[in-house]
Design a protein around this motif. Sequence first.
Motif, PDB file in Angstrom:
ATOM      1  N   VAL A 318       0.833  -1.206   0.000  1.00 16.29           N
ATOM      2  CA  VAL A 318       0.000   0.000   0.000  1.00 16.29           C
ATOM      3  C   VAL A 318       0.866   1.254   0.000  1.00 16.29           C
ATOM      4  O   VAL A 318       0.625   2.203  -0.768  1.00 16.29           O
ATOM      5  CB  VAL A 318      -0.957   0.000   1.218  1.00 16.29           C
ATOM      6  CG1 VAL A 318      -1.668   1.350   1.359  1.00 16.29           C
ATOM      7  CG2 VAL A 318      -1.980  -1.126   1.084  1.00 16.29           C
ATOM      8  N   ARG A 319       1.890   1.254   0.822  1.00 23.03           N
ATOM      9  CA  ARG A 319       2.770   2.434   0.887  1.00 23.03           C
ATOM     10  C   ARG A 319       3.530   2.638  -0.423  1.00 23.03           C
ATOM     11  O   ARG A 319       3.677   3.774  -0.897  1.00 23.03           O
ATOM     12  CB  ARG A 319       3.755   2.270   2.041  1.00 23.03           C
ATOM     13  CG  ARG A 319       4.705   3.446   2.212  1.00 23.03           C
ATOM     14  CD  ARG A 319       5.633   3.211   3.376  1.00 23.03           C
ATOM     15  NE  ARG A 319       6.772   4.112   3.362  1.00 23.03           N
ATOM     16  CZ  ARG A 319       7.850   3.964   4.111  1.00 23.03           C
ATOM     17  NH1 ARG A 319       7.933   2.951   4.955  1.00 23.03           N
ATOM     18  NH2 ARG A 319       8.851   4.815   4.043  1.00 23.03           N
ATOM     19  N   ALA A 320       4.006   1.550  -1.030  1.00 25.54           N
ATOM     20  CA  ALA A 320       4.735   1.671  -2.291  1.00 25.54           C
ATOM     21  C   ALA A 320       3.826   2.200  -3.392  1.00 25.54           C
ATOM     22  O   ALA A 320       4.228   3.055  -4.195  1.00 25.54           O
ATOM     23  CB  ALA A 320       5.318   0.319  -2.689  1.00 25.54           C
ATOM     24  N   LEU A 321       2.592   1.709  -3.467  1.00 22.99           N
ATOM     25  CA  LEU A 321       1.637   2.191  -4.466  1.00 22.99           C
ATOM     26  C   LEU A 321       1.297   3.659  -4.227  1.00 22.99           C
ATOM     27  O   LEU A 321       1.226   4.456  -5.177  1.00 22.99           O
ATOM     28  CB  LEU A 321       0.368   1.341  -4.423  1.00 22.99           C
ATOM     29  CG  LEU A 321       0.495  -0.072  -5.001  1.00 22.99           C
ATOM     30  CD1 LEU A 321      -0.677  -0.935  -4.557  1.00 22.99           C
ATOM     31  CD2 LEU A 321       0.559  -0.012  -6.528  1.00 22.99           C
ATOM     32  N   ARG A 322       1.109   4.022  -2.967  1.00 27.73           N
ATOM     33  CA  ARG A 322       0.799   5.423  -2.648  1.00 27.73           C
ATOM     34  C   ARG A 322       1.951   6.335  -3.064  1.00 27.73           C
ATOM     35  O   ARG A 322       1.746   7.405  -3.644  1.00 27.73           O
ATOM     36  CB  ARG A 322       0.544   5.556  -1.148  1.00 27.73           C
ATOM     37  CG  ARG A 322       0.139   6.980  -0.712  1.00 27.73           C
ATOM     38  CD  ARG A 322       0.275   7.168   0.794  1.00 27.73           C
ATOM     39  NE  ARG A 322      -0.331   6.085   1.532  1.00 27.73           N
ATOM     40  CZ  ARG A 322       0.287   5.414   2.503  1.00 27.73           C
ATOM     41  NH1 ARG A 322       1.553   5.698   2.816  1.00 27.73           N
ATOM     42  NH2 ARG A 322      -0.327   4.458   3.156  1.00 27.73           N
ATOM     43  N   THR A 323       3.169   5.896  -2.786  1.00 28.18           N
ATOM     44  CA  THR A 323       4.340   6.694  -3.133  1.00 28.18           C
ATOM     45  C   THR A 323       4.482   6.833  -4.638  1.00 28.18           C
ATOM     46  O   THR A 323       4.752   7.920  -5.161  1.00 28.18           O
ATOM     47  CB  THR A 323       5.604   6.057  -2.539  1.00 28.18           C
ATOM     48  OG1 THR A 323       5.455   5.929  -1.122  1.00 28.18           O
ATOM     49  CG2 THR A 323       6.828   6.900  -2.829  1.00 28.18           C
ATOM     50  N   ALA A 324       4.314   5.723  -5.370  1.00 25.96           N
ATOM     51  CA  ALA A 324       4.431   5.770  -6.827  1.00 25.96           C
ATOM     52  C   ALA A 324       3.344   6.653  -7.443  1.00 25.96           C
ATOM     53  O   ALA A 324       3.595   7.387  -8.410  1.00 25.96           O
ATOM     54  CB  ALA A 324       4.352   4.358  -7.400  1.00 25.96           C
ATOM     55  N   ALA A 325       2.153   6.609  -6.887  1.00 28.28           N
ATOM     56  CA  ALA A 325       1.056   7.422  -7.417  1.00 28.28           C
ATOM     57  C   ALA A 325       1.333   8.912  -7.259  1.00 28.28           C
ATOM     58  O   ALA A 325       0.853   9.725  -8.062  1.00 28.28           O
ATOM     59  CB  ALA A 325      -0.248   7.052  -6.720  1.00 28.28           C
TER      60      ALA A 325
END
Length: 332
Positions: A318-325
């Motif tokens: 979740v954190r990686a997706l949030r950061t990439a977004a």
Amino acid sequence: MRAISYTRATDVPGAVAAVTNDPGSSFLAGGTTEVDLLRLDVLRPNRLVDINRLPLAGIEDRADGGLVIGALARMSEVAEAPGVVERYPMLSQSLLLGASAQLRHMASMGGNLMQRVRCSYYRDPESACNKRVPGSGCSALEGVHRGHAILGTSEHCIATHPSDMAVALVALDAVVRVEGVKGTRTIPVDDFFLLPEDTPEREHPLTPGELITAIEVPALPMARRSRYLKVRDRESYEFALASAAVALALEDGVIRGVRLALGGVATKPWRAHRAEEMLLGQPADEDAFARAADAELAPAVTRPMNAFKAELARRTVVRALRTAAALRGEPA
């Protein structure tokens, strides 16, 4: 002390022939893992074939935007190559987070793909380990398994794959080019790593004497919006408890393309196909990220000491997706 003979290869065909004709031989590149295992008496080759002088260290930018990385390119060189930093940030980040500067200067890209598991039972000749001695058992099942895998396990092995770089390469659909006595062939990197199943001693589909010569990374515009996130016990050069390589293509806040792979939680670099399918066409928000992470981790098989990894991996995704977004990038 056991004697080991040493040969320095001067060309690829000669290196391949030397190991093919002597099953007790193995290739030697940076040696950052292999030498350790020799000292521990875990690996017992009759001969080392040194390949460091072979012309396999180039980093080539392709006209279509892809890359060809020589198997003997050092991790530090690839991490700092402009084409990698600009077009594949997750790969650069995974290399920088994968080892200390000293090791990155020595370790080769091909050697990183071939590194052995870091399970303490594998590295202890007195312990039962099906990877080291097929059929002897797996001490980790009832032993200390806090760092071990929860995805892709079998009753014969639960060792976690250690590479950070390989996680990014799996997300990028890279291809491994190998040379053998029958010529050149290519293997998708996701197929290059085998699940333990009933043959945990067989980690790759290579035939005896086949040598990795290059890694081909296809053009992927969405990889400019990418991130490698690694969670570990300490900040300084520790193996991942959970990691995620993420690339996103967004259009008006909607996910139009996604690549996601996990590290630190599986017996091989883990391409998150379930999560990718769930994310396509969804808004790039916390709810979509959490649902995708839950779906990917639903098959996890945990044990008392590593049960925490399921929730840790979920939060990492979740954190990686949030950061990439939140990154600026180019659409696919």
